[in-house]
Design a protein around this motif. Structure first.
Motif, short mmCIF file in Angstrom:
data_model
loop_
_atom_site.label_atom_id
_atom_site.label_comp_id
_atom_site.label_asym_id
_atom_site.label_seq_id
_atom_site.Cartn_x
_atom_site.Cartn_y
_atom_site.Cartn_z
N ALA A 150 0.86 -1.14 -0.09
CA ALA A 150 0.11 0.02 0.05
C ALA A 150 0.98 1.18 0.10
CB ALA A 150 -0.81 0.17 1.21
N PHE A 151 0.38 2.30 -0.33
CA PHE A 151 1.21 3.53 -0.22
C PHE A 151 1.43 4.01 1.26
CE2 PHE A 151 -0.25 4.23 -4.50
CZ PHE A 151 0.49 5.19 -5.07
N ASP A 237 10.04 5.22 0.24
CA ASP A 237 8.76 6.01 0.64
C ASP A 237 8.62 7.23 -0.26
OD1 ASP A 237 8.54 4.55 3.26
OD2 ASP A 237 10.36 5.44 3.29
N LEU A 238 9.63 7.47 -1.21
CA LEU A 238 9.63 8.62 -1.97
C LEU A 238 10.36 8.48 -3.39
CD1 LEU A 238 8.45 11.61 -2.66
CD2 LEU A 238 10.45 12.31 -1.32
N GLU A 249 6.53 4.18 -13.24
CA GLU A 249 6.83 3.06 -12.57
C GLU A 249 6.91 3.00 -11.01
OE1 GLU A 249 9.98 1.66 -16.10
OE2 GLU A 249 10.72 2.81 -14.44
N ALA A 250 7.29 4.27 -10.51
CA ALA A 250 7.22 4.54 -9.20
C ALA A 250 5.95 4.62 -8.60
CB ALA A 250 7.98 5.84 -8.59
N ALA A 251 4.80 5.06 -9.19
CA ALA A 251 3.72 5.41 -8.87
C ALA A 251 2.73 3.93 -8.82
CB ALA A 251 2.60 6.34 -9.90
N TRP A 252 3.04 3.20 -10.02
CA TRP A 252 2.56 1.73 -9.93
C TRP A 252 3.15 0.89 -8.79
CZ3 TRP A 252 -0.91 -1.13 -12.03
CH2 TRP A 252 -0.65 -2.41 -11.96
N ALA A 253 4.59 1.08 -8.33
CA ALA A 253 5.06 0.56 -7.18
C ALA A 253 4.56 1.02 -6.02
CB ALA A 253 6.58 0.67 -7.21
N ARG A 254 3.35 1.86 -5.94
CA ARG A 254 2.66 2.44 -4.92
C ARG A 254 3.93 3.46 -4.00
NH1 ARG A 254 0.23 -2.99 -4.03
NH2 ARG A 254 -1.81 -2.94 -5.34
N VAL A 255 4.70 3.91 -4.59
CA VAL A 255 5.64 5.00 -4.05
C VAL A 255 5.24 6.40 -4.34
CG1 VAL A 255 7.93 5.43 -3.70
CG2 VAL A 255 7.27 3.15 -4.14
#
Length: 611
Positions: A150-151, A237-238, A249-255
């Motif tokens: 999760a985020f 975390d960011l 890619e980062a958004a998909w990894a929930r970052v």
């Protein structure tokens, strides 16, 4: 049908980053895994706006991404390609002409002056371009397998346990990474990792640059670039980067993601896509750390990115999508073989353009249409469109056929020594054949549906054959004599090589013989009022959209002189102001009269005579 040979051309100019190169390298690997003979092309060609990097230098810089055996080093014109993929960001006009001369051209996230001319457009990243792509689908990106469950929680900024990753690609030509990393290095409780650009990985110089920016050396770590970096995003975390593949890619990894933009164009893309951005340039990158003051807002905006493009689903890969593309008609005009101008409208799986040579409005498909001309085509499919099965509609079709047969008879100069032979291509279950026989013709039918041909032979007692025109030779099959007339009722639009079909029609006719056909009209009220909707509703197997005013010129190329046009399919209810008018009302009557007077029917019949 599937792709056989594909050439993939990334942008590899100096100071333009490495994202396009890495994406194309992954695409070539994926296509090869799908059984496609795919290659990367890394050299400069005619029309390149800047010299390309040396291929050997790129192979050295990205050993885990690039394979020397997948790089095509010969002249691209020395080989036949199913299609060519351009991942160039902004393809120049001269460069586009070079590639389009060789094969159909597919554009990935294309934003240049030739965007409207590409045969097929795939946007994997949201684009502000007014000319929409055939498909917008970030789910086709090569996204990480590893994802956070999760985020981060909204109060994670208060936990003191945050880890940030700063990466601006293989080159970071705008120099955004150092000020961004230094800014984050001043945020209390935040541990920052900075990824050195792969094309300039001088760690000592980067550490000195960070110190000059006032970064705390103990809070910023520099690491070498890693080809598997996206699989490590879930450990952070960011992520701070610029608009592009890494951000998604980062958004998909929930970052959570913060962007800094090298240009105003990138900033516009970032804002339109919904990312939090510090702004444009080095000064803006140096403010990235301040955006941590609203870390919950960063989390919320990043979490919404993929939701804009539909719910999460089983993802196809870009390679699996492109591997099915074969461009059956090489994206050329079916009527004359010329390659076209700007695309007029795009939809998933197809595009429409007008031929600059003959004026034909035609379809471009990367895949063959998913339609089989079998029994269901005349029963279930036909009933869905007309409310009756084909055989239930037989009496109406036969009456219409009688009118058409009379028009053909009127154009024939003489009856000759025997019965007039007429060939009906796409005869289906034979309503026109039956009408033609009643009008004194000796009818012959041709259709690809075996069930329909059996009905014509056994139930109607007429000669018919199973086959596809023009590959099937009706003259040889039906006695060796030329025909007095050839008809194609709502068939002519189905030929992906219309030029070959018209040539075969002409070859099958006696001198003075009649060619008759009917087809949907691109000049009717539906096309005039809602052109894009009209194209979107056009059946997937209609390769051409005829217009009465252009028919004569197209037929003339094949020795056929147009003699008569009959506009049909008048629908006054399709006039915008009449959609609610009652049957028989004055406005409806007036619209019907106007439709007939100005040829605004949605179908038409054409009758031509062979010279």
């Amino acid at each position: 049908m599937r792709a056989e040979s594909v050439l993939v051309v990334p942008r590899v100019q100096p100071l333009k980053g490495s994202g396009h190169l890495k994406r194309c390298a992954g695409l070539v690997r994926g296509l090869r895994a799908e059984g496609v003979n795919a290659f990367l092309f890394l050299s400069a060609v005619e029309g390149d706006v800047a010299p390309s990097r040396d291929a050997e230098d790129l192979l050295t810089a990205f050993p885990e991404d690039l394979d020397a055996g997948s790089v095509f080093k010969d002249d691209p014109a020395s080989r036949a390609w199913t299609f060519i993929v351009l991942d160039r960001l902004r393809t120049s006009r001269a460069e586009y002409r070079y590639w389009a001369f060789l094969a159909p051209v597919v554009g990935l996230d294309e934003g240049g002056p030739c965007r409207a001319r590409f045969d097929y457009l795939l946007d994997l990243l949201p684009s502000p371009a007014s000319h929409r792509a055939n498909r917008l689908d970030p789910y086709l990106l090569s996204l990480p397998e590893r994802r956070r469950p999760a985020f981060p929680q909204m109060d994670a900024a208060e936990s003191g346990e945050l880890r940030a990753l700063v990466t601006f690609g293989g080159e970071d030509a705008a120099g955004l990474g150092i000020p961004a990393a230094a800014s984050l290095g001043r945020v209390r409780g935040l541990r920052t990792t900075f990824v050195a650009p792969a094309l300039d990985p001088k760690i000592d110089e980067l550490n000195a640059a960070l110190a000059a920016e006032g970064a705390d050396a103990g809070r910023v770590q520099i690491i070498q670039a890693d080809s598997a970096l996206k699989e490590k995003f879930a450990d952070y975390d960011l992520v701070v980067t610029q608009f592009g593949l890494t951000a998604f890619e980062a958004a998909w990894a929930r970052v959570p993601v913060i962007l800094a933009s090298p240009t105003r164009y990138h900033e516009r893309l970032a804002r339109d896509a919904g990312f939090v951005s510090a702004g444009t340039g080095r000064a803006a990158a140096a403010r990235a750390g301040s955006l941590m003051n609203d870390f919950p807002g960063v989390i919320k905006q990043t979490a919404a990115i993929f939701g804009r493009h539909g719910a999460e689903r089983d993802r196809a890969t870009l390679a699996s999508v492109l591997a099915t593309c074969s461009f059956p008609n090489r994206a050329a005009c079916p009527a004359c073989g010329e390659h076209g101008d700007n695309v007029l409208a795009r939809f998933a799986g197809r595009s429409y353009r007008r031929c600059p040579c003959c004026g034909m409005l035609h379809l471009v498909r990367p895949e063959p249409p998913p339609i089989a001309y079998a029994r269901d085509y005349f029963f279930d499919d036909y009933k869905k469109q007309y409310g009756l099965t084909y055989l239930e509609d037989f009496p109406n079709l036969e009456r219409a056929g009688a009118v058409r047969a009379a028009r053909v008879s009127a154009l024939l100069c003489s009856a000759g020594d025997g019965p007039r032979r007429i060939l009906d291509v796409g005869c289906a279950y034979g309503p026109f054949l039956s009408a033609a026989r009643s009008a004194g013709f000796q009818p012959f039918g041709l259709d690809p549906a075996a069930d329909a041909v059996r009905f014509v032979r056994e139930e109607l007692g007429m000669e018919a054959a199973v086959g596809f025109f023009p590959a099937f030779d009706p003259v040889a099959a039906f006695g060796g004599d030329l025909f007095d007339a050839v008809s194609l009722w709502y068939v002519i639009e189905h030929f992906e090589r219309l030029d070959l079909a018209l040539e075969a029609v002409s070859d099958s006719l006696k001198s003075g013989g009649v060619f008759a056909f009917s087809t949907p009209s691109g000049s009717g009220i539906s096309a005039r009022v809602r052109f894009r909707d009209f194209l979107e509703r056009s059946p997937a197997d209609h390769w051409t959209i005829w217009e009465p005013g252009r028919a004569a010129g197209i037929l003339r190329r094949h020795g056929l002189d147009l003699k008569k046009i009959v506009v049909t399919g008048h629908h006054p209810e399709r006039f915008p102001i009449l959609s609610g008018s009652r049957q028989g009302g004055f406005l409806r009557t007036a619209a019907t009269a106007a439709s007939r007077a100005f040829g605004l029917g949605d179908t038409f019949e054409a009758y031509a005579v062979k010279r």
